[in-house]
Scaffold this active site. Structure first.
Site, PDB file in Angstrom:
ATOM      1  NE  ARG A  21       9.174  -4.734 -34.027  1.00  0.00           N
ATOM      2  CZ  ARG A  21       8.249  -4.760 -34.973  1.00  0.00           C
ATOM      3  NH1 ARG A  21       8.434  -4.084 -36.082  1.00  0.00           N
ATOM      4  NH2 ARG A  21       7.151  -5.482 -34.834  1.00  0.00           N
ATOM      5  CG  HIS A  51      12.529 -12.482 -41.916  1.00  0.00           C
ATOM      6  ND1 HIS A  51      12.550 -11.094 -41.976  1.00  0.00           N
ATOM      7  CD2 HIS A  51      11.315 -12.858 -42.375  1.00  0.00           C
ATOM      8  CE1 HIS A  51      11.395 -10.663 -42.449  1.00  0.00           C
ATOM      9  NE2 HIS A  51      10.621 -11.707 -42.709  1.00  0.00           N
ATOM     10  CD  GLU A 126       7.747 -11.776 -46.207  1.00  0.00           C
ATOM     11  OE1 GLU A 126       6.670 -11.935 -45.601  1.00  0.00           O
ATOM     12  OE2 GLU A 126       8.847 -11.684 -45.620  1.00  0.00           O
ATOM     13  CG  ASP A 160       3.389 -14.161 -46.037  1.00  0.00           C
ATOM     14  OD1 ASP A 160       2.151 -14.339 -45.954  1.00  0.00           O
ATOM     15  OD2 ASP A 160       4.125 -14.069 -45.052  1.00  0.00           O
ATOM     16  CG  HIS A 163       2.436 -10.896 -46.606  1.00  0.00           C
ATOM     17  ND1 HIS A 163       3.803 -10.711 -46.465  1.00  0.00           N
ATOM     18  CD2 HIS A 163       1.932 -10.835 -45.342  1.00  0.00           C
ATOM     19  CE1 HIS A 163       4.090 -10.543 -45.181  1.00  0.00           C
ATOM     20  NE2 HIS A 163       2.966 -10.618 -44.485  1.00  0.00           N
ATOM     21  CG  ASP A 208       1.056  -8.536 -42.760  1.00  0.00           C
ATOM     22  OD1 ASP A 208       0.863  -9.753 -42.584  1.00  0.00           O
ATOM     23  OD2 ASP A 208       2.170  -8.007 -42.611  1.00  0.00           O
ATOM     24  CG  HIS A 210       0.741 -13.714 -40.523  1.00  0.00           C
ATOM     25  ND1 HIS A 210       2.002 -14.246 -40.660  1.00  0.00           N
ATOM     26  CD2 HIS A 210       0.676 -12.698 -41.428  1.00  0.00           C
ATOM     27  CE1 HIS A 210       2.662 -13.582 -41.587  1.00  0.00           C
ATOM     28  NE2 HIS A 210       1.877 -12.629 -42.054  1.00  0.00           N
ATOM     29  CD  GLU A 240       6.728 -15.317 -41.735  1.00  0.00           C
ATOM     30  OE1 GLU A 240       7.884 -14.888 -41.741  1.00  0.00           O
ATOM     31  OE2 GLU A 240       5.798 -14.796 -42.392  1.00  0.00           O
TER      32      GLU A 240
END
Length: 261
Positions: A21, A51, A126, A160, A163, A208, A210, A240
């Site tokens: 964050r 990342h 990404e 991804d 995604h 989105d 996962h 992820e």
């Protein structure tokens, strides 16, 4: 990180450069870096993925958010040179009602400020699910960012699976077609890493969310096929999925078994 990866049967890993964050990163410790490079070399970890924090939004209209993106990007890329030749992944950003074209221009402008000819790190855009005003849900949007980046040889893409599925690409029934589309727009030589995730959503939902491998709408067979595809099998894969370490170890073991079959 290398020891944790080894403990679950992984030969690579992904980590956040700082709190997801935002905020400041810990100071680098030369002794830790030397110990990591020695240990990773001994167990065969040669590539990893850093990342960026989720709050990094170079497409933002707010100048304070833009400044955070520039400063964080520059700091992270400088720190990455302690472990040369690795990958740095980031979410392209959200244009927040400015329009996609304006957002793309702003992302490229930040990249043109922070990328350096001497850097060894490859920066990865990404692929995104397309929720809200996210940029990067289409391969064409990623290509447009790269085309506007002066040091484009320092740029690549992290695909991804959750995604792209949520964005509408059918990797279950037409993986070859999706990769052909990517190649036409971006170029498969730009594809440097894969986030391997199942999705809780139907294709094209743009949400989105996962899921664990085999517990979502993409399914184990299709995700296993991604790992075995001739155009992808040489790439590093990063999970992820919503798991703890034993869950990741199980996913790695099952995918490896299927890969060898």
């Amino acid at each position: 990180m290398a020891k944790t990866a080894e403990s679950i049967g992984a030969n690579t890993f992904q980590f956040f450069t700082r709190n997801p964050r935002g905020g400041k990163a810990k100071a680098l410790d030369p002794d830790d870096i030397a110990a990591f490079r020695d240990y990773a070399g001994r167990i065969g970890i040669t590539v990893f993925l850093a990342h960026a924090p989720y709050t990094l939004n170079p497409a933002a209209a707010d100048e304070r958010v833009q400044e955070f993106a520039r400063a964080t990007f520059a700091d992270d890329l400088a720190r990455m040179e302690a472990t040369p030749g690795q990958y740095y992944n980031f979410h392209p950003g959200s244009h927040v009602k400015q329009g996609v074209e304006t957002g793309i221009e702003k992302i490229a402008a930040v990249l043109n400020e922070v990328l350096r000819p001497e850097q060894t790190t490859t920066v990865l855009l990404e692929t995104m699910a397309g929720k809200g005003t996210e940029i990067g849900r289409s391969f064409e949007e990623l290509a447009a960012i790269i085309e506007r980046t002066e040091l484009s040889d320092r740029m690549g893409v992290c695909l991804d699976t959750c995604h792209v599925w949520d964005a509408g690409y059918d990797i279950v029934h037409d993986l070859d077609g999706v990769l052909e589309s990517f190649d036409r727009s971006v170029g498969l030589d730009r594809l440097k890493a894969i986030h391997l995730n199942d999705s809780l959503n139907e294709r094209g939902a743009r949400k989105d969310r996962h899921a664990r491998i085999g517990e979502g709408r993409i399914g184990f067979a299709a995700l296993s096929a991604v790992t075995k595809h001739p155009a992808l099998r040489h790439l590093p894969f990063f999970l992820e999925t919503p798991n703890e370490l034993p869950g990741y170890a199980d996913e790695i073991a099952r995918l490896r078994e299927a890969w060898r079959a």
